[in-house]
Write a protein that holds these residues in place. Structure first.
Motif, PDB file in Angstrom:
ATOM      1  N   SER A 150      -1.734  -2.415   2.546  1.00 49.06           N
ATOM      2  CA  SER A 150      -0.703  -2.458   3.578  1.00 49.06           C
ATOM      3  C   SER A 150      -0.508  -3.916   3.949  1.00 49.06           C
ATOM      4  N   MET A 151       0.679  -4.258   4.459  1.00 43.75           N
ATOM      5  CA  MET A 151       0.958  -5.660   4.728  1.00 43.75           C
ATOM      6  C   MET A 151       2.030  -5.792   5.806  1.00 43.75           C
ATOM      7  N   MET A 152       2.110  -6.972   6.390  1.00 41.87           N
ATOM      8  CA  MET A 152       3.175  -7.302   7.320  1.00 41.87           C
ATOM      9  C   MET A 152       4.307  -7.973   6.542  1.00 41.87           C
ATOM     10  N   LEU A 153       5.519  -7.443   6.668  1.00 44.24           N
ATOM     11  CA  LEU A 153       6.674  -8.053   6.009  1.00 44.24           C
ATOM     12  C   LEU A 153       7.193  -9.242   6.806  1.00 44.24           C
ATOM     13  N   ASP A 154       7.085  -9.137   8.115  1.00 47.46           N
ATOM     14  CA  ASP A 154       7.398 -10.244   9.002  1.00 47.46           C
ATOM     15  C   ASP A 154       6.534 -10.076  10.252  1.00 47.46           C
ATOM     16  N   GLU A 155       6.886 -10.726  11.335  1.00 47.10           N
ATOM     17  CA  GLU A 155       6.025 -10.690  12.518  1.00 47.10           C
ATOM     18  C   GLU A 155       6.027  -9.335  13.217  1.00 47.10           C
ATOM     19  N   ARG A 156       7.029  -8.478  12.907  1.00 42.97           N
ATOM     20  CA  ARG A 156       7.177  -7.221  13.641  1.00 42.97           C
ATOM     21  C   ARG A 156       7.077  -5.977  12.768  1.00 42.97           C
ATOM     22  N   THR A 157       7.164  -6.122  11.448  1.00 40.24           N
ATOM     23  CA  THR A 157       7.341  -4.969  10.573  1.00 40.24           C
ATOM     24  C   THR A 157       6.178  -4.807   9.609  1.00 40.24           C
ATOM     25  N   GLY A 158       5.525  -3.636   9.661  1.00 40.40           N
ATOM     26  CA  GLY A 158       4.464  -3.316   8.729  1.00 40.40           C
ATOM     27  C   GLY A 158       4.993  -2.508   7.554  1.00 40.40           C
ATOM     28  N   TYR A 159       4.326  -2.617   6.416  1.00 37.81           N
ATOM     29  CA  TYR A 159       4.748  -1.922   5.191  1.00 37.81           C
ATOM     30  C   TYR A 159       3.550  -1.193   4.606  1.00 37.81           C
ATOM     31  N   VAL A 160       3.737   0.116   4.308  1.00 34.93           N
ATOM     32  CA  VAL A 160       2.663   0.944   3.755  1.00 34.93           C
ATOM     33  C   VAL A 160       3.208   1.739   2.565  1.00 34.93           C
ATOM     34  N   PRO A 161       2.794   1.423   1.334  1.00 28.65           N
ATOM     35  CA  PRO A 161       3.155   2.264   0.193  1.00 28.65           C
ATOM     36  C   PRO A 161       2.206   3.452   0.093  1.00 28.65           C
ATOM     37  N   LEU A 162       2.760   4.630  -0.147  1.00 24.18           N
ATOM     38  CA  LEU A 162       1.942   5.849  -0.278  1.00 24.18           C
ATOM     39  C   LEU A 162       2.190   6.434  -1.656  1.00 24.18           C
ATOM     40  N   GLN A 163       1.159   6.443  -2.507  1.00 32.15           N
ATOM     41  CA  GLN A 163       1.329   6.789  -3.913  1.00 32.15           C
ATOM     42  C   GLN A 163       1.254   8.280  -4.201  1.00 32.15           C
ATOM     43  N   ARG A 164       0.548   9.025  -3.360  1.00 33.61           N
ATOM     44  CA  ARG A 164       0.382  10.457  -3.614  1.00 33.61           C
ATOM     45  C   ARG A 164      -0.102  11.124  -2.338  1.00 33.61           C
ATOM     46  N   PHE A 165       0.110  12.445  -2.253  1.00 30.31           N
ATOM     47  CA  PHE A 165      -0.455  13.221  -1.149  1.00 30.31           C
ATOM     48  C   PHE A 165      -1.742  13.866  -1.657  1.00 30.31           C
ATOM     49  N   SER A 166      -2.835  13.113  -1.553  1.00 35.33           N
ATOM     50  CA  SER A 166      -4.142  13.592  -2.006  1.00 35.33           C
ATOM     51  C   SER A 166      -5.032  13.840  -0.800  1.00 35.33           C
ATOM     52  N   GLU A 167      -6.294  14.136  -1.049  1.00 37.88           N
ATOM     53  CA  GLU A 167      -7.184  14.590   0.021  1.00 37.88           C
ATOM     54  C   GLU A 167      -7.396  13.551   1.117  1.00 37.88           C
ATOM     55  N   GLN A 168      -7.240  12.264   0.797  1.00 35.02           N
ATOM     56  CA  GLN A 168      -7.512  11.224   1.788  1.00 35.02           C
ATOM     57  C   GLN A 168      -6.243  10.577   2.344  1.00 35.02           C
ATOM     58  N   THR A 169      -5.055  11.179   2.056  1.00 37.09           N
ATOM     59  CA  THR A 169      -3.794  10.548   2.451  1.00 37.09           C
ATOM     60  C   THR A 169      -3.694  10.308   3.954  1.00 37.09           C
ATOM     61  N   THR A 170      -3.942  11.323   4.755  1.00 39.42           N
ATOM     62  CA  THR A 170      -3.770  11.189   6.201  1.00 39.42           C
ATOM     63  C   THR A 170      -4.702  10.123   6.762  1.00 39.42           C
ATOM     64  N   GLU A 171      -5.944  10.115   6.314  1.00 34.27           N
ATOM     65  CA  GLU A 171      -6.904   9.118   6.782  1.00 34.27           C
ATOM     66  C   GLU A 171      -6.468   7.712   6.374  1.00 34.27           C
ATOM     67  N   ASP A 172      -5.996   7.561   5.119  1.00 33.00           N
ATOM     68  CA  ASP A 172      -5.571   6.247   4.643  1.00 33.00           C
ATOM     69  C   ASP A 172      -4.363   5.736   5.431  1.00 33.00           C
ATOM     70  N   ILE A 173      -3.389   6.625   5.677  1.00 34.37           N
ATOM     71  CA  ILE A 173      -2.197   6.225   6.428  1.00 34.37           C
ATOM     72  C   ILE A 173      -2.575   5.855   7.869  1.00 34.37           C
ATOM     73  N   ALA A 174      -3.427   6.665   8.500  1.00 28.43           N
ATOM     74  CA  ALA A 174      -3.833   6.401   9.878  1.00 28.43           C
ATOM     75  C   ALA A 174      -4.520   5.043   9.983  1.00 28.43           C
ATOM     76  N   ASN A 175      -5.441   4.761   9.060  1.00 30.51           N
ATOM     77  CA  ASN A 175      -6.137   3.479   9.089  1.00 30.51           C
ATOM     78  C   ASN A 175      -5.173   2.317   8.880  1.00 30.51           C
ATOM     79  N   ALA A 176      -4.219   2.485   7.947  1.00 29.61           N
ATOM     80  CA  ALA A 176      -3.251   1.421   7.663  1.00 29.61           C
ATOM     81  C   ALA A 176      -2.381   1.139   8.884  1.00 29.61           C
ATOM     82  N   VAL A 177      -1.898   2.199   9.541  1.00 33.79           N
ATOM     83  CA  VAL A 177      -1.021   2.017  10.705  1.00 33.79           C
ATOM     84  C   VAL A 177      -1.776   1.360  11.855  1.00 33.79           C
TER      85      VAL A 177
END
Length: 219
Positions: free
Chosen positions: A116-143
């Protein structure tokens, strides 16, 4: 009409895609020209340890010439029991001779969110490759990490995401949508199912942009 029966090999492939775990050397591959090519090398994998690079062409696996093979054929040769050896010969741009590497297969964990990365000072970017068993945890941690870095809004990139476990897509939606909100309804022959958000959301106030394309499917 939408029911599919899996062979044992297809079931193993489905399980790898949904649980994000398999035994191999840790590469994402695709077919380019005559050879299957390395798209990505997973961190802490035998491939990374051996020095495999993105763009390397897979020419020979053990004694099998892989020219003309598709990704499934190459994958079938690369996967195997944990700890078993496999030898791969790669072609690399700028190198006059092929590079031969010896690996021991290991348990590979494929992240649903590779970074995950910051595109600028206000905007975060999260690519999600698949809906697997750890998706929700990975997204939550990234956000959570992006908000700590100052993100006031988040882009979730689902382009090329082939779907996966419905329950994970449902749980991920609940990170952003209020408790009690209808997220999904399913109408079948003589039955109706309605799914509503069951948890208090992690980030209900954060503006979202969701990117999809023709490769975004299912969940």
């Amino acid at each position: 009409p939408y029911t599919e029966l899996f062979t044992p090999k297809q079931l193993a492939e489905f399980s790898r895609n949904t649980n994000g775990r398999y035994a191999g050397i840790g590469m994402e591959i695709s077919k380019i020209g005559d050879y299957v090519t390395v798209n990505k090398v997973f961190p802490n994998s035998p491939a990374e340890g051996g020095g495999v690079q993105e763009g390397d062409k897979i020419m020979i696996i053990d004694t099998t010439n892989a020219r003309g093979f598709n990704t499934q054929q190459v994958q079938n040769l690369l996967l195997g029991p944990i700890g078993t050896p496999v030898t791969v010969t790669f072609g690399r741009i700028g190198m006059g001779q092929p590079i031969k590497m010896n690996f021991k297969r290991a348990q590979i964990q494929v992240p649903a969110v590779p970074f995950s990365m910051m595109l600028d000072e206000r905007t975060g970017y999260v690519p999600l490759q698949r809906f697997s068993e750890q998706t929700t945890e990975d997204i939550a941690n990234a956000v959570l990490q992006l908000r700590k870095r100052g993100a006031k809004g988040v882009i979730i990139d689902l382009r090329g995401n082939p779907g996966g476990i419905l329950e994970e897509a449902f749980a991920m939606s609940n990170l952003f949508l209020p408790k009690g909100k209808e997220l999904l309804s399913v109408r079948g022959r003589g039955e109706f199912q309605r799914f509503v958000a069951e948890q208090e959301p992690l980030a209900p106030d954060i503006p979202l942009v969701v990117l999809v394309d023709g490769g975004s499917a299912s969940a």
